[in-house]
Design an enzyme around this catalytic site. Sequence first.
Site, PDB file in Angstrom:
ATOM      1  N   ASP A  72      38.281  -1.306  27.886  1.00 41.98           N
ATOM      2  CA  ASP A  72      38.633  -2.690  27.579  1.00 41.98           C
ATOM      3  C   ASP A  72      38.069  -3.183  26.247  1.00 41.98           C
ATOM      4  OD1 ASP A  72      36.038  -2.587  28.586  1.00 41.98           O
ATOM      5  OD2 ASP A  72      36.576  -3.519  30.485  1.00 41.98           O
ATOM      6  N   ASN A 119      31.532  -9.181  40.935  1.00 41.07           N
ATOM      7  CA  ASN A 119      32.654  -9.572  41.801  1.00 41.07           C
ATOM      8  C   ASN A 119      33.536  -8.372  42.167  1.00 41.07           C
ATOM      9  OD1 ASN A 119      33.990  -9.035  39.428  1.00 41.07           O
ATOM     10  ND2 ASN A 119      34.735 -11.111  39.087  1.00 41.07           N
ATOM     11  N   HIS A 164      34.828  -6.210  39.983  1.00 38.75           N
ATOM     12  CA  HIS A 164      35.848  -5.808  38.999  1.00 38.75           C
ATOM     13  C   HIS A 164      35.547  -4.413  38.452  1.00 38.75           C
ATOM     14  CE1 HIS A 164      33.579  -7.941  35.465  1.00 38.75           C
ATOM     15  NE2 HIS A 164      33.297  -6.656  35.444  1.00 38.75           N
ATOM     16  N   GLU A 181      40.096  -8.316  37.280  1.00 39.41           N
ATOM     17  CA  GLU A 181      39.397  -9.313  38.073  1.00 39.41           C
ATOM     18  C   GLU A 181      39.997  -9.403  39.485  1.00 39.41           C
ATOM     19  OE1 GLU A 181      36.689 -10.274  37.027  1.00 39.41           O
ATOM     20  OE2 GLU A 181      36.688 -11.314  35.102  1.00 39.41           O
TER      21      GLU A 181
END
Length: 239
Positions: free
Chosen positions: A67, A131, A133, A138
């Site tokens: 990313d 979380n 990811h 996400e």
Amino acid sequence: MKLISVSDEEELSRIAAEILFTKVKSAKRLVLGLATGKTPQGMYRYLSKYSKEYKQSYTHIHTVNLDEYVGSTTYHTYMEEHLFQHIDIPNDQTHIPDGEAASLIEECSRYEQMIKELGGIDLQVLGIGENGHIGFNEPGTSFDARTHVVQLTDSTLKANAKYFVDSKQPKQAITMGIGTILESREILLLAIGERKANAVKELFKGSLNEEIPATALINHTNVTVLADKGARKLLDKES
Ligand code: F6R
């Protein structure tokens, strides 16, 4: 899913680097998927050290990063600093999404096509978000997703705010999709610290759930998770 339990960040970094270095040494050609963030920094440090000590060449290696922030070269700089400047990998064999591309949509398709032309990813290294990811996929991202532009969640922005003390933190990123990640022939996920304990627990005790992106890995047949004591906290408690 295979779990390798280590005591702390130092041991995790060394073992992760040994896994990568063994592949770099023995492969004729290798497409390595790489991650950024805090977690793999120690792994890159050891990998750079081994490569220098053993005078290991990287001319047969191609890298593909997960990313990059939109409008930014943050992860390009990171990779240069933590790995690329320490090894002899040719520039044109390192790939990171271009967050400054004029057309982000075209950049996403170009990135997908480039991975295809390389013949896919042999080994993908992943970190994991608090979380759950993976990459910047996400919660709520489809498990079929290909490389796309994402709106980062408040939790991710907060966790990564420390990297942007002197500059404005972008709220969007380009990320390899979960579908793209799942096509990697092998996956090595690294988890350090109690903040990751819940996500790690979901990986081993949970079931497929698009609200926790990492659970997509449950169906992959060649995943190794390297987790330190903190990241295993909720696993050990229940087993
Ligand atoms: C980075 C990436 C992210 C990170 C994750 C954990 O390329 O893809 O998924 O791996 O946000 O970040 P750290 O390691 O900083 O806790």
